[in-house]
Structure formats: C-alpha cells, structure tokens
Design an enzyme around this catalytic site. Structure first.
Site, PDB file in Angstrom:
ATOM      1  N   MET A   8       0.839  -1.192   0.000  1.00  0.00           N
ATOM      2  CA  MET A   8       0.000   0.000   0.000  1.00  0.00           C
ATOM      3  C   MET A   8       0.880   1.250   0.000  1.00  0.00           C
ATOM      4  O   MET A   8       1.543   1.549   0.989  1.00  0.00           O
ATOM      5  CB  MET A   8      -0.943  -0.007   1.207  1.00  0.00           C
ATOM      6  CG  MET A   8      -1.870  -1.223   1.225  1.00  0.00           C
ATOM      7  SD  MET A   8      -2.945  -1.304   2.677  1.00  0.00           S
ATOM      8  CE  MET A   8      -4.012   0.121   2.381  1.00  0.00           C
ATOM      9  N   GLY A  11      -1.620   5.549  -2.130  1.00  0.00           N
ATOM     10  CA  GLY A  11      -2.427   5.993  -3.257  1.00  0.00           C
ATOM     11  C   GLY A  11      -3.724   5.213  -3.373  1.00  0.00           C
ATOM     12  O   GLY A  11      -3.950   4.215  -2.675  1.00  0.00           O
ATOM     13  N   VAL A  12      -4.571   5.643  -4.282  1.00  0.00           N
ATOM     14  CA  VAL A  12      -5.904   5.056  -4.407  1.00  0.00           C
ATOM     15  C   VAL A  12      -5.872   3.645  -5.003  1.00  0.00           C
ATOM     16  O   VAL A  12      -6.692   2.789  -4.628  1.00  0.00           O
ATOM     17  CB  VAL A  12      -6.821   5.980  -5.246  1.00  0.00           C
ATOM     18  CG1 VAL A  12      -6.322   6.079  -6.693  1.00  0.00           C
ATOM     19  CG2 VAL A  12      -8.258   5.494  -5.215  1.00  0.00           C
ATOM     20  N   SER A  14      -3.624   1.035  -4.822  1.00  0.00           N
ATOM     21  CA  SER A  14      -3.300  -0.048  -3.884  1.00  0.00           C
ATOM     22  C   SER A  14      -4.321  -0.119  -2.757  1.00  0.00           C
ATOM     23  O   SER A  14      -4.585  -1.202  -2.218  1.00  0.00           O
ATOM     24  CB  SER A  14      -1.885   0.136  -3.325  1.00  0.00           C
ATOM     25  OG  SER A  14      -1.720   1.412  -2.733  1.00  0.00           O
ATOM     26  N   CYS A 100      12.761  -0.889  -9.362  1.00  0.00           N
ATOM     27  CA  CYS A 100      12.049  -0.934  -8.084  1.00  0.00           C
ATOM     28  C   CYS A 100      11.082  -2.106  -8.065  1.00  0.00           C
ATOM     29  O   CYS A 100      11.004  -2.851  -7.074  1.00  0.00           O
ATOM     30  CB  CYS A 100      11.305   0.379  -7.854  1.00  0.00           C
ATOM     31  SG  CYS A 100      10.458   0.462  -6.256  1.00  0.00           S
ATOM     32  N   CYS A 198      10.157   8.874  -8.133  1.00  0.00           N
ATOM     33  CA  CYS A 198       9.791   9.222  -6.756  1.00  0.00           C
ATOM     34  C   CYS A 198      10.904   9.934  -6.010  1.00  0.00           C
ATOM     35  O   CYS A 198      10.642  10.847  -5.229  1.00  0.00           O
ATOM     36  CB  CYS A 198       9.345   7.972  -5.998  1.00  0.00           C
ATOM     37  SG  CYS A 198      10.631   6.725  -5.703  1.00  0.00           S
TER      38      CYS A 198
END
Length: 365
Positions: A8, A11-12, A14, A100, A198
């Site tokens: 999680m 964000g929306v 996950s 990642c 990120c």
C-alpha cells in the site's frame, strides 16, 4: 482462508486493491519505507513521504486490516538509486521504476511475505495475469484500462513471482477504481497520482546525481556527427538522446542530442531525422509469458513507457539477447530504456536497450 499481503503506497490504486481482496482473503497492508528526504537531500513531498504512510494506515484502519511499515532502504539504495546514478554517469537513460518493481516489490517484499506465512502479495498495478494450461505458464497481460496499463514496467517478473502475485485493479478502469474508493469512504479516493521518479520529484536528474554522489561533471564539447566542435555543453549527464530544449546553443536550425560519447565527454548533435532507426537491440531479456522462440516472430514492441507499441519482427540471438526490426523507423531508441514486446494483450518479453555491439558480443545476464 488464504493470506495476502498488499503493498500500500498511500495511493488510491493499492488502497482499492486491498478493499477488493478483503472479502476473499485474510489481508495485511504494508507500506515500504525506501528512503528519507534527508537521505536524498530534498525538501519537497515525495510519494514515499510520511503523509503517504499515514494515508495507507488510515485506509487499513478503515478496512479493519493489520498494517505494517517495512524498511527496505538499504536494498532500494543499492538496487535502484545507485544503479540509476551509475547508468546516467555511463551515458544510459534508465527507468528506475522497472528496477524498483524487479528488486523491491516482487523480490524483497515477496520474500518477506513468504517468511511471514503469506500465500500471496498484491499491488495496485493496472495489469492482469492468467495461467495458461496449454503452456503451463503464468502470463502477464495489459490492464483492462489501456490508458493506465503498467505492464511495461513489470516485464522483469518471473514465473515464480507471477504465481504468487495478485493484481486486483487490473480488470478495472481508473475511473471505477476511484468510484470504488469513494463508495468505501477511503481518504485517498481522489488523491492525485504520483508523477516522475519518486526520489527525483522535481525531474532534475543531473542535480540529484551531483548532490547524491558528490561528483561534478565538467563542461565538454558539442559536436556534429563528423566530430566538428559546435560549442560547449554544461556536463554530459544533463543531456539525453532526443533532447532539443535546454541545449543552450544556437545553430540556425533545430538541433537534437543524437548520441553521447562518454569516453571523450562529448554530446553529439544532429537533426530530428538522425534520431530515427528501425532496429533495436536488448540484453538481460526476460521471457515472461512464453518460452524463448528459436525462429523470428512477429510482435508489437515499444521502447519507452508512454509509446504505443509498433509492429515489428523479433529475432532471438544465440547469446540470449534480442534484435527487433520495426516496420517503421522509431524515434530516439535510447540505451538503458526498456524494449518490451507484446502479442496482442500478452506481454511476451522485455530487456534493456543497448548497442548492436553489446547485444551481439555479450551473453545475456
């Protein structure tokens, strides 16, 4: 009831993934701490900020599921940030999101989940998976929402990882995902999507590399294809193939970066036409949904995330690398980016774009 650990991010996507799974599995939510702002020397908000951790925790509380934070900072620094810096310094243009996913989410996190007795992990990626009885392989497919498909950055997934990973929002559109989150009263239902890399939220890769590594990159020559000096550049890491803006040089006609000569600290300029090629090569190739073919096969391929895939023929090389010849020349095929091949919605394989010399002479990793 089988157990699933949901990555999680705050964000929306996950968060919706966790909500969808909650009725069928014993769900645990986790957020990955990959770095601190102090470590990457920035002041602005990033997608791994404390606010995101608290958003994820809030959603977990709302859903009534356990929630933990895992610190994978050392692994992220080694496999993502250090590799990103090294690639740029050596003239490549990497995609750290691919690394990642490859080394953190679907390797380190999956291993941690298995240690804790979880049956699966899950993410909010817009992709789908299925098991093909005929081949006995798990297959990775594009997300149902073509505008949000994220299969390109997941080409590195192995059969073992696909067998243990769920993608609950892969069948949804982004609009439906937000609607679902809103219906459930989740705090991040309308939270904007994260943008850019990120750990470089301002998009200034060169400044980040200089701050993080403590290295400086001296001026050098802009040259044309014949080696004639056209002017001075301000440090070779500040330029990428295909770039036109920000060159700081006037030649009387549009000029583009067409290649970089790291050994001699030169940036080679040319016309837009010089950027087009019908052939791409890749090494470190991962065959996701199908076995490696022995003969050339027709595919559709793309050489960057936001590009629509183009018709091409894939030629497997004896050393495990691949050559892809497009029906139409493609612009700015860039070493370090991913070359990903599809058969319709099915992701066939992917690898890292490289020179012909490397693809032909080096054995695939």
């Amino acid at each position: 009831m089988e157990k699933v650990m949901v990555a999680m991010s705050g964000g929306v996507d996950s968060s919706a993934a966790a909500a969808i799974l909650k009725d069928k599995y014993e769900v645990t939510g986790v957020t990955l701490r990959l770095y601190t702002n102090e470590e990457i020397q920035i002041d602005s908000r990033t997608c791994c900020s404390l606010d995101d951790v608290e958003d994820a925790r809030s959603v977990a509380n709302k859903l009534g599921i356990p929630f933990y934070v895992f610190n994978f900072g050392d692994r992220f620094r080694e496999c993502v940030i250090d590799k990103f810096n090294s690639s740029y310094i050596n003239g490549l243009t990497p995609n750290p999101c691919i690394d990642c996913n490859r080394f953190i989410k679907f390797d380190a996190l999956l291993k941690r989940a298995e240690m804790l007795g979880q049956d699966y992990i899950a993410t909010g990626h817009y992709v789908r998976r299925r098991f093909d009885e005929k081949s006995g392989r798990y297959q990775l497919l594009k997300g149902a929402d073509d505008t949000k498909d994220q299969s390109y950055v997941l080409y590195g997934m192995t059969q073992e990882q696909l067998a243990k990973t769920l993608f609950p929002v892969g069948e949804l559109t982004k609009t439906r995902t937000r609607e679902l989150a809103s219906e459930l009263g989740l705090i991040n239902a309308h939270k904007p999507d994260s943008q850019d890399i990120c750990f470089v939220p301002d998009g200034d890769y060169a400044s980040f590399i200089e701050r993080y590594t403590g290295k400086s990159f001296p001026e050098g020559d802009f040259t044309d294809k014949q080696g004639n000096v056209l002017g001075k550049h301000s440090g070779i890491i500040r330029y990428t193939v295909g770039q036109r803006k920000g060159l700081g040089i006037a030649l009387g006609a549009p000029a583009y970066v067409i290649s970089k000569d790291i050994e001699n600290n030169r940036v080679v300029l040319g016309s837009n036409d010089d950027l087009f090629s019908d052939t791409a090569y890749a090494y470190d190739v991962n065959w996701v949904s199908a076995e490696r073919p022995e003969q050339p096969v027709k595919v559709c391929a793309r050489v960057r995330y936001n590009q629509k895939e183009q018709p091409a023929v894939l030629y497997p090389l004896e050393n495990g690398n691949i050559k892809v010849v497009f029906e139409k020349p493609q612009r700015a095929i860039t070493y370090g980016q991913a070359l990903v091949c599809y058969d319709g919605e099915l992701l066939v394989c992917g690898g890292t774009c490289c020179s012909e010399e490397r693809a032909v002479n080096e054995v695939s990793e």
